[in-house]
Design a protein around this motif. Structure first.
Motif, short mmCIF file in Angstrom:
data_model
loop_
_atom_site.label_atom_id
_atom_site.label_comp_id
_atom_site.label_asym_id
_atom_site.label_seq_id
_atom_site.Cartn_x
_atom_site.Cartn_y
_atom_site.Cartn_z
N TYR A 32 50.59 35.58 51.46
CA TYR A 32 51.49 34.44 51.63
C TYR A 32 52.87 35.00 51.94
CZ TYR A 32 47.76 31.84 49.30
OH TYR A 32 46.56 31.27 48.96
N ARG A 56 43.45 32.27 36.42
CA ARG A 56 42.83 33.50 36.90
C ARG A 56 41.35 33.23 37.13
NH1 ARG A 56 48.21 34.26 35.84
NH2 ARG A 56 48.81 36.44 36.04
N SER A 88 42.21 38.14 45.56
CA SER A 88 43.56 38.39 45.06
C SER A 88 44.56 37.83 46.07
CB SER A 88 43.80 39.88 44.86
OG SER A 88 42.95 40.39 43.86
N ALA A 89 45.81 37.69 45.64
CA ALA A 89 46.85 37.13 46.51
C ALA A 89 48.09 38.01 46.47
CB ALA A 89 47.22 35.71 46.07
N PHE A 115 52.05 37.77 47.57
CA PHE A 115 53.14 36.88 47.97
C PHE A 115 54.33 37.75 48.38
CE2 PHE A 115 50.46 34.65 45.00
CZ PHE A 115 50.32 33.39 45.55
N PHE A 131 49.05 27.78 44.97
CA PHE A 131 49.35 28.78 43.93
C PHE A 131 48.50 28.55 42.69
CE2 PHE A 131 51.71 30.90 40.57
CZ PHE A 131 52.08 32.10 41.19
N LYS A 134 42.93 32.84 41.12
CA LYS A 134 42.98 34.11 41.84
C LYS A 134 42.62 35.23 40.86
CE LYS A 134 44.83 32.64 45.82
NZ LYS A 134 44.85 31.20 45.50
N ARG A 193 47.47 38.24 41.18
CA ARG A 193 48.57 37.80 42.03
C ARG A 193 49.63 38.89 42.05
NH1 ARG A 193 46.71 33.37 39.38
NH2 ARG A 193 46.27 31.51 40.65
N GLN A 248 53.91 34.94 35.98
CA GLN A 248 52.82 34.41 36.81
C GLN A 248 52.21 35.51 37.68
OE1 GLN A 248 51.67 31.42 36.57
NE2 GLN A 248 53.27 29.94 36.13
N PHE A 249 52.92 36.63 37.85
CA PHE A 249 52.46 37.67 38.77
C PHE A 249 51.99 38.90 37.99
CE2 PHE A 249 55.67 35.11 40.91
CZ PHE A 249 54.99 34.73 42.05
N ASP A 250 50.84 39.43 38.42
CA ASP A 250 50.27 40.61 37.76
C ASP A 250 50.95 41.89 38.21
OD1 ASP A 250 47.75 39.34 36.41
OD2 ASP A 250 47.74 38.58 38.47
#
Length: 360
Positions: free
Chosen positions: A21, A71, A76-77, A79, A96, A100, A103, A124-126
């Protein structure tokens, strides 16, 4: 992978392991990142969603802010945000919330730490990738071991050059301080020193711009003029932090020496001889005297060393590899390109007869 569904007799396509994204629009200043996004999609087998034109709902925004996204699944995503302020827009995307596996967030102008979201929202992001090593402490404090340094890069393998024939001694590139902004005046002063000069390259159709700039223009110069954002400020640059951009990395991929008042705080990746020619200050006459001396010493080996340095240290493929390792993603096309990149480095080292620039 495309395969046939025997039960229905139709062709179907397996879902990509990664979705990208990108919250950016197709504008010239961000062309190098648009190229990087397209390169990543090809090498990682990813689907790309350009989110700059996608709207959001207030309800979606509240959900993004108040609870963690789900999750699950196999995809996977990644951004990619131009700056920290754009991260909020990802949280507002309806997609979003789709489950996923992991992320990852990659912030390009990550030096704008004053615009970072809270630790709660960044949870929110790994993985949270940033581009300037001098901000490591800030990102580590914010997201702990989820921080990942992925510095600015370039497509050195695909677009770079070690061409020995360089018709221009000096080329002006992009934003300049006032003293360097009059190409006609600079041309006259260069001619008086027997230096060949080319002003700002002409506008090129957007779809061809990145390839043409690096291959058709940068690759014809020995020295490209690019000054630190503190020496040549603009309304859109940071007021206190120096940083390199594609003006440095793409030029080096094309074998060029970057000359100017350098962004010394962010040059840790450009630590090989002749990557840059540093001016103590902006003074056109003195700067050109320095260029005259440097041009007299220039040989085609300078272009070889700079192209090699860009391949070894700056190619986007190394950044993609680090990201894939962190996300545990297999990317055969990337591995094939990395093999070709290593072979290209070996060939250049053989030409130089010097293995001192081996990649660490």
């Amino acid at each position: 992978m495309i395969h046939k569904d025997d039960a229905k007799g139709t062709l179907t396509r397996d879902a990509a392991a990664l979705a990208i994204y990108y919250h950016g629009k197709e504008i010239p200043g961000w062309l190098p990142i648009s190229h990087m996004v397209d390169l990543a999609a090809r090498l990682l087998g990813a689907d790309v969603h350009k989110t700059g034109e996608i709207g959001s709902t207030r309800g979606g925004a509240w959900r993004g802010y108040l609870r963690n996204a789900a999750r699950g699944g196999t995809q996977s995503a990644l951004f990619i945000a131009r700056n920290p302020a754009e991260v909020r827009a990802f949280l507002e995307l309806p997609d979003f919330r789709t489950p996923k596996r992991l992320r990852a967030l990659w912030i390009i102008d990550s030096f704008r730490t004053e615009d970072l979201l809270s630790a709660r929202l960044m949870s929110q992001f790994d993985v949270v990738a940033y581009c300037q090593a001098y901000d490591s402490a800030c990102y580590t404090a914010l997201v702990r071991d989820r921080a990942l340094l992925l510095p600015w890069g370039t497509d050195a393998l695909g677009l770079g050059s070690a061409a020995a024939t360089r018709p221009y001694d000096v080329m002006r590139l992009g934003r300049q301080p006032v003293a360097w902004d009059n190409d006609d005046h600079t041309h006259r002063l260069c001619a008086a020193r027997n230096l060949t000069f080319h002003g700002r390259p002409p506008y090129i159709a957007f779809v061809e711009m990145q390839r043409s700039l690096v291959q058709d223009w940068y690759g014809k110069a020995k020295f490209i003029i690019a000054h630190s954002n503190l020496a040549a400020p603009a309304p859109y640059t940071h007021k206190t932090k120096e940083y390199i951009t594609a003006r440095w990395t793409d030029a080096l991929a094309a074998g060029v020496v970057v000359a100017g008042v350098q962004p010394r705080r962010d040059l840790d990746l450009l630590n090989w001889p002749e990557a840059t020619l540093d001016f103590a200050e902006v003074d056109l006459e003195h700067n050109l005297d320095q260029l005259q001396d440097a041009a007299a010493d220039w040989t085609p080996k300078v272009a070889l060393r700079n192209h090699l340095g860009a391949l070894e240290r700056l190619d986007w493929r190394w950044r993609f590899k680090a990201l894939c390792d962190r996300l545990d993603i297999s990317a055969p096309a990337l591995e094939a390109d990395l093999s070709a990149l290593r072979a290209r480095c070996d060939d250049l080292r053989a030409q130089l007869g010097n293995a001192a620039l081996n990649r660490g």
